[in-house]
Motif scaffolding. Sequence first.
Motif, short mmCIF file in Angstrom:
data_model
loop_
_atom_site.label_atom_id
_atom_site.label_comp_id
_atom_site.label_asym_id
_atom_site.label_seq_id
_atom_site.Cartn_x
_atom_site.Cartn_y
_atom_site.Cartn_z
N GLY A 46 -8.05 7.27 -8.34
CA GLY A 46 -6.70 7.57 -7.84
C GLY A 46 -6.18 6.41 -7.02
O GLY A 46 -5.06 6.45 -6.51
N SER A 47 -7.01 5.39 -6.86
CA SER A 47 -6.61 4.22 -6.07
C SER A 47 -5.63 3.37 -6.86
O SER A 47 -5.81 3.14 -8.05
CB SER A 47 -7.86 3.39 -5.76
OG SER A 47 -7.50 2.07 -5.46
N HIS A 67 0.84 -1.21 0.00
CA HIS A 67 0.00 0.00 0.00
C HIS A 67 0.87 1.25 0.00
O HIS A 67 1.87 1.32 0.73
CB HIS A 67 -0.92 -0.02 1.23
CG HIS A 67 -1.97 1.03 1.19
ND1 HIS A 67 -1.72 2.34 1.50
CD2 HIS A 67 -3.28 0.97 0.84
CE1 HIS A 67 -2.83 3.04 1.35
NE2 HIS A 67 -3.79 2.23 0.95
N SER A 112 -4.85 0.32 -5.65
CA SER A 112 -5.09 -1.04 -5.15
C SER A 112 -5.32 -2.00 -6.32
O SER A 112 -5.81 -1.59 -7.38
CB SER A 112 -6.33 -1.06 -4.26
OG SER A 112 -6.10 -0.28 -3.12
N SER A 128 -13.95 2.12 -1.97
CA SER A 128 -12.68 1.75 -1.36
C SER A 128 -11.84 1.02 -2.40
O SER A 128 -12.38 0.30 -3.24
CB SER A 128 -12.92 0.80 -0.19
OG SER A 128 -13.53 1.50 0.86
N GLY A 129 -10.53 1.20 -2.30
CA GLY A 129 -9.61 0.66 -3.30
C GLY A 129 -9.87 -0.79 -3.68
O GLY A 129 -9.92 -1.12 -4.86
N GLY A 149 -10.94 5.06 -4.38
CA GLY A 149 -9.84 5.32 -3.44
C GLY A 149 -10.27 6.21 -2.31
O GLY A 149 -10.95 7.22 -2.53
N GLY A 150 -9.87 5.85 -1.10
CA GLY A 150 -10.28 6.59 0.10
C GLY A 150 -9.69 7.99 0.13
O GLY A 150 -10.41 8.98 0.35
N GLU A 151 -8.37 8.10 -0.07
CA GLU A 151 -7.74 9.42 -0.02
C GLU A 151 -8.28 10.27 -1.18
O GLU A 151 -8.56 11.45 -1.02
CB GLU A 151 -6.21 9.29 -0.16
CG GLU A 151 -5.54 8.63 1.03
CD GLU A 151 -5.63 9.47 2.30
OE1 GLU A 151 -5.52 10.70 2.21
OE2 GLU A 151 -5.82 8.88 3.37
N THR A 152 -8.39 9.63 -2.33
CA THR A 152 -8.88 10.34 -3.52
C THR A 152 -10.30 10.84 -3.27
O THR A 152 -10.63 12.00 -3.56
CB THR A 152 -8.85 9.40 -4.74
OG1 THR A 152 -7.61 8.70 -4.75
CG2 THR A 152 -9.03 10.15 -6.04
N VAL A 175 1.31 11.16 -14.01
CA VAL A 175 1.45 11.66 -12.63
C VAL A 175 2.62 12.63 -12.51
O VAL A 175 2.54 13.63 -11.79
CB VAL A 175 1.57 10.47 -11.65
CG1 VAL A 175 1.82 10.96 -10.23
CG2 VAL A 175 0.28 9.65 -11.68
N ASP A 182 -4.07 14.07 -5.39
CA ASP A 182 -5.35 14.30 -4.70
C ASP A 182 -5.89 15.69 -5.05
O ASP A 182 -7.08 15.86 -5.34
CB ASP A 182 -5.19 14.15 -3.18
CG ASP A 182 -4.79 12.72 -2.78
OD1 ASP A 182 -4.87 11.83 -3.64
OD2 ASP A 182 -4.41 12.51 -1.61
N THR A 186 -5.12 7.63 -12.30
CA THR A 186 -3.67 7.64 -12.04
C THR A 186 -3.26 6.28 -11.48
O THR A 186 -2.09 6.09 -11.14
CB THR A 186 -3.28 8.72 -11.00
OG1 THR A 186 -3.97 8.44 -9.78
CG2 THR A 186 -3.62 10.12 -11.47
N SER A 244 1.29 12.30 -3.55
CA SER A 244 -0.12 12.09 -3.15
C SER A 244 -0.86 13.41 -3.10
O SER A 244 -2.00 13.52 -3.59
CB SER A 244 -0.20 11.44 -1.77
OG SER A 244 0.11 10.08 -1.88
N1 LIG Z 1 0.50 6.81 -9.94
C1 LIG Z 1 0.63 7.16 -8.67
N2 LIG Z 1 1.84 7.28 -8.11
C2 LIG Z 1 1.96 7.62 -6.80
N3 LIG Z 1 0.93 7.87 -5.99
C3 LIG Z 1 -0.29 7.77 -6.52
C4 LIG Z 1 -0.51 7.43 -7.87
N4 LIG Z 1 -1.83 7.40 -8.10
C5 LIG Z 1 -2.41 7.73 -6.95
N5 LIG Z 1 -1.52 7.96 -5.98
C6 LIG Z 1 -1.79 8.28 -4.57
O1 LIG Z 1 -1.99 7.05 -3.92
C7 LIG Z 1 -2.98 7.23 -2.91
C8 LIG Z 1 -4.03 6.15 -3.13
O2 LIG Z 1 -4.82 6.15 -2.02
P1 LIG Z 1 -6.38 5.98 -2.02
O3 LIG Z 1 -6.79 5.96 -0.57
O4 LIG Z 1 -7.04 6.99 -2.88
O5 LIG Z 1 -6.59 4.58 -2.70
P2 LIG Z 1 -6.61 3.16 -1.98
O6 LIG Z 1 -5.56 3.14 -0.91
O7 LIG Z 1 -6.57 2.14 -3.02
O8 LIG Z 1 -8.07 3.18 -1.37
P3 LIG Z 1 -8.60 2.77 0.07
O9 LIG Z 1 -7.90 3.65 1.08
O10 LIG Z 1 -10.04 3.09 -0.05
O11 LIG Z 1 -8.30 1.33 0.23
C9 LIG Z 1 -3.55 8.62 -3.05
O12 LIG Z 1 -3.04 9.48 -2.06
C10 LIG Z 1 -3.07 9.04 -4.44
O13 LIG Z 1 -2.84 10.42 -4.52
#
Ligand SMILES: Nc1ncnc2c1ncn2[C@@H]1O[C@H](COP(=O)(O)OP(=O)(O)OP(=O)(O)O)[C@@H](O)[C@H]1O
Length: 424
Positions: free
Chosen positions: A262-263, A148, A265, A404-405, A361-364, A286, A339, A315, A335
């Motif tokens: 943006g996830s 992660h 996962s 969620s991712g 994605g949670g952060e997204t 990115v 975001d 992304t 990130s």
């Molecule tokens: N290509 C990339 N390279 C680096 N960081 C990225 C890229 N794409 C997205 N990100 C960052 O990775 C993070 C992904 O987190 P996000 O919580 O959105 O997804 P997730 O972890 O899959 O979801 P969840 O938390 O719901 O399980 C975000 O902060 C995003 O900005």
Amino acid sequence: MLIGVIADDFTGASDIANTLAKGIGDEGGLRTSQHLGVPRQDPGPDEEACVIALKSRSIAPAEAVAQSLQALEWLRRHGCRQVVFKYCSTFDSTPEGNIGPVGEALAKALGVRGVVACPAFPAAGRTVYQGHLFVHDRLLNESGLENHPINPMTDADLRRWLKPQCATPVGFVPAGVVSSGPEAVRTALEAAAGRGETLVIVDGIGDADLVTIATACAGQPLVTGGSGIALGLPRNFIRAGDARGSAPQASAVSGPEAILAGSCSGRTREQVEYHARLHPTLALDVGAIVEERLNPEDVVMFLRENEGRAPLVFTSANPAMVGDIQARYGAPRASAAVDGFFGKVARHLVAGGVRRLIVAGGETSGAVVSALGVGPLAIGREIDPGVPVLLSEAGPGMALALKSGNFGAIDFFDKALARMEAAE
Ligand SMILES: Nc1ncnc2c1ncn2[C@@H]1O[C@H](COP(=O)(O)OP(=O)(O)OP(=O)(O)O)[C@@H](O)[C@H]1O
Ligand SMILES: O=C(O)[C@@H](O)C(=O)CO
């Protein structure tokens, strides 16, 4: 207000809101709404469950504690009878926090010990056995979650993972006790409290275990866990005659749509790949986002030009690509840039008339929904386990899905758009 939830991220908040709104089978659930941050306004007169979505999973522990206590203060002021601290079903945290510090701070404020800590969510393949977290048939640390981008989960032993986060000892209630029923669980939690244990990892393998644990928690001021822990909580109030049991709201929102991912996962990457076979899809550079060489309005134009065809921009990238980006710019900078970019895109889209918006994605999701500044969201029908349609009354009204991712079927994006349109 019967139940008040403090959720550490936005998709997690809609996950547990879905569980509370749905309840079990025909019994129905509670009238639930989701608030983005600690609400400034009072809850509506009909709200039986209020979910406060924070973005506190990956911030400094002291700040996460402060925000969570503020949320608790609001809930108590409005007479909330039971507080739930919702964290990720994959226990996303680091040795510093934030599950331990927030859980202990809430317990201290409410004057309780022997508090359930159970991330199990069997419908999404998350189970806890002998204090170890499994994702389907793999231990957490062999499930992909060890990669992660923000919270790499490298240990499936929840007691060992939680201990350095806590000031008081971590307890444990094994599956054998849970299968003996609610009274046995209650006795075990009381014994844990007697030993000075604040957070108590409780095994949960199937939904029946979660209902047992929830039954044992009737009348408890604080419960912590993934959304599964909420499965049996509405029933406690319905059976006590405090709630009637209601169904989630139907949506019937049609109109322009867009999908933002943006996830990174594994599940989201599969969904993006699948969606791209049938729909207009754009991979965002990115590096260009971080260096501010990509204009959000160009991305908006792509999405608007493809309205009606379920357009997607993403992304999402594999761990090696994410690693490259993070090595080049630093993870926090990358990130924040991604975001922020999605937030800007979303603002333009909604201002331009998009009424169905899906975010992966949670952060997204946190970034997008904060940028939109939408008010309280009503909980609509479930799309896939853990993801409901969310309905915003603001302006002409819109439907959102915050995924969620790792959640959702392979064709989640199409399913979500269809669910938003469905009147039933
Ligand atoms: N290509 C990339 N390279 C680096 N960081 C990225 C890229 N794409 C997205 N990100 C960052 O990775 C993070 C992904 O987190 P996000 O919580 O959105 O997804 P997730 O972890 O899959 O979801 P969840 O938390 O719901 O399980 C975000 O902060 C995003 O900005
Ligand atoms: O519990 C889960 O897995 C989700 O609700 C979540 O919080 C992912 O960010």
